[in-house]
Design an enzyme around this catalytic site. Structure first.
Site, PDB file in Angstrom:
ATOM      1  N   LYS A 197      13.308  38.172  40.547  1.00  0.00           N
ATOM      2  CA  LYS A 197      12.609  37.042  39.931  1.00  0.00           C
ATOM      3  C   LYS A 197      13.216  36.628  38.594  1.00  0.00           C
ATOM      4  O   LYS A 197      13.060  35.481  38.170  1.00  0.00           O
ATOM      5  CB  LYS A 197      11.129  37.385  39.754  1.00  0.00           C
ATOM      6  N   ARG A 198      13.891  37.552  37.929  1.00  0.00           N
ATOM      7  CA  ARG A 198      14.451  37.175  36.628  1.00  0.00           C
ATOM      8  C   ARG A 198      15.563  36.147  36.773  1.00  0.00           C
ATOM      9  O   ARG A 198      15.960  35.523  35.787  1.00  0.00           O
ATOM     10  CB  ARG A 198      14.971  38.422  35.896  1.00  0.00           C
TER      11      ARG A 198
END
Length: 441
Positions: A226-227
């Site tokens: 997700k980063r």
């Protein structure tokens, strides 16, 4: 060719899973084969109906249609148990109560590189017997042959003490029963493949062809998460990407037959797709590149189709005029409303923009523009362009010194489609009303 996409429904469909599904689908469509869907739901706690629904939802949005009714691995449990029983009866499997500590102790005695071999017991988990001699070879279309010497392989546990199957037995049996010819999946399954081949050999089943796909990394070379931005199909959809652009982009993450071509329609992907051209190296997912590609697809839709999609995406009707002046400036469907929503909903409330452009000299510029616009005869892009350029020339100003106060008056912020097109779409009465309100404010 018969292929299967076999996700574990533990949440939204990750981009890596979407690429696996796409490669299976492309391979099947290219070969005129069958694309099947199997839900590996033996983890009952995480495999909820809601999670299964998310898998279907993602695949439908990607427009990856399957050729047969989806099956659930859990529905085949009786068949799995029967296979376990037959393996026990034939002596190809045995019961063992050995713990992890027992296995470590055995290896300490026999050598760390030696695969664990247990003795049959009256009860316990079920282990498959691995021959002491020989080797299991994984023939992989992407990676070539990988050899696993039997002496290094532990007797794998294939069922619990109650004979309920574990993953590697269930997968092998299900692939055999479904007559899967090609297993296309992520390289994180490589360690499972020799165990599944041993199960297939034990039940006298043919071996499918394997193709293990490289993992996806972010632009920084680390495992995609997700980063790095959107990590699931649903997140891409909610961010306003088009399914055809996503298909195109993820198809090229590890595969391609020309270096200088990036926009490839889906039917052309089907025609060209070849598993042997998939790279062994990890591919890098870069959302900025996807945004660029999506922007290209957006502009190829045409105003009518883009309007239809934007109305569906936003839940608003009557967007055609606003779309027509915005389509060259947006890259995703989600870009549209921040850019042009003010046309329908009125000016935004960007206090910083107002303070910068509607105080002092900016107010004077706006008042001058208002006077000229109020005296204008025909109201269209050409006449608006000519009139406002004359204001810029007469005031000996930079264009933005006139256009930005006007833009803030109309949109409430400094971001909008072209200023002449915006005035034209708003129409004389609404445009002048907003300018008057800004001057009064």
């Amino acid at each position: 060719m018969r292929v299967r996409f076999a996700p574990s429904p533990t949440g939204t469909l990750h981009i890596g899973g979407a690429r696996t599904a796409l490669y299976n689908w492309l391979a099947a469509r290219h070969a005129g084969g069958r694309f099947t869907l199997r839900i590996e739901d033996t983890d009952r706690e995480r495999s909820t109906p809601e999670n299964v629904a998310q898998i279907y939802d993602a695949l439908r949005w990607l427009e990856l249609d399957w050729d047969e009714e989806p099956v659930s691995q859990s529905d085949n449990e009786e068949r799995h148990r029967l296979v376990v029983e037959r393996l026990l009866e034939s002596g190809k499997a045995y019961r063992s109560s050995a713990t992890g500590e027992d296995v470590r102790a055995w290896k300490a005695e026999h050598g760390a590189g030696r695969g664990y071999r247990g003795m049959p017991e009256a009860d316990g988990a079920v282990r498959l017997r691995v021959p002491d001699e020989g080797q299991t070879v994984v023939h992989d279309l992407i990676r070539g042959d990988t050899v696993f010497e039997h002496r290094h392989l532990d007797d794998p546990v294939i069922a619990r003490a109650d004979r309920s199957p574990l993953y590697n037995l269930a997968v092998a049996v299900d692939d055999h029963d479904a007559e899967i010819t090609h297993v296309i999946r992520g390289e994180d399954h490589i360690s499972n493949t020799p165990k599944q081949l041993l199960v297939l050999e034990a039940i006298g089943a043919p071996k499918p062809v394997y193709a293990h796909l490289p993992l996806l990394h972010g632009p920084d070379g680390k495992k995609l998460s997700k980063r790095h931005g959107a990590a699931s199909v649903q997140e891409l959809r909610d961010a306003g990407y088009l399914p055809e652009a996503v298909r195109n982009y993820i198809a090229l993450l590890g595969w391609g037959d020309t270096e200088d071509e990036t926009l490839i329609a889906t039917d052309e992907l089907v025609r060209r797709f070849d598993l042997t051209r998939v790279s062994k190296s990890p591919a890098r997912f870069d959302e900025q590149k996807l945004r660029w590609m999506n922007g290209r697809y957006v502009r190829e839709l045409g105003t009518e189709e883009l309007t239809r999609r934007l109305e569906e995406f936003t839940g608003r009707d009557g967007l055609d005029a606003a779309v027509g002046i915005s389509e060259e400036k947006i890259q995703t469907l989600a870009d549209f409303w921040p850019l042009a929503g003010f046309i329908l909903d009125g000016p935004a409330d960007d206090q910083a923009a107002r303070e910068r452009w509607l105080d002092g000299g900016g107010r004077g510029m706006l008042a001058d523009a208002r006077r000229v616009l109020g005296e204008l005869g025909a109201w269209n892009v050409e006449t608006l362009d000519k009139a406002l350029r004359e204001v810029v020339a007469r005031r000996e100003a930079k264009p933005r010194d006139v256009y930005q106060p006007l833009r803030v008056a109309l949109a409430g912020t400094t971001v909008s489609p072209g200023i002449f097109e915006t005035l034209d779409v708003l129409g004389r009465d609404e445009a002048l009303r907003r300018i008057d309100a800004a001057l009064a404010g």
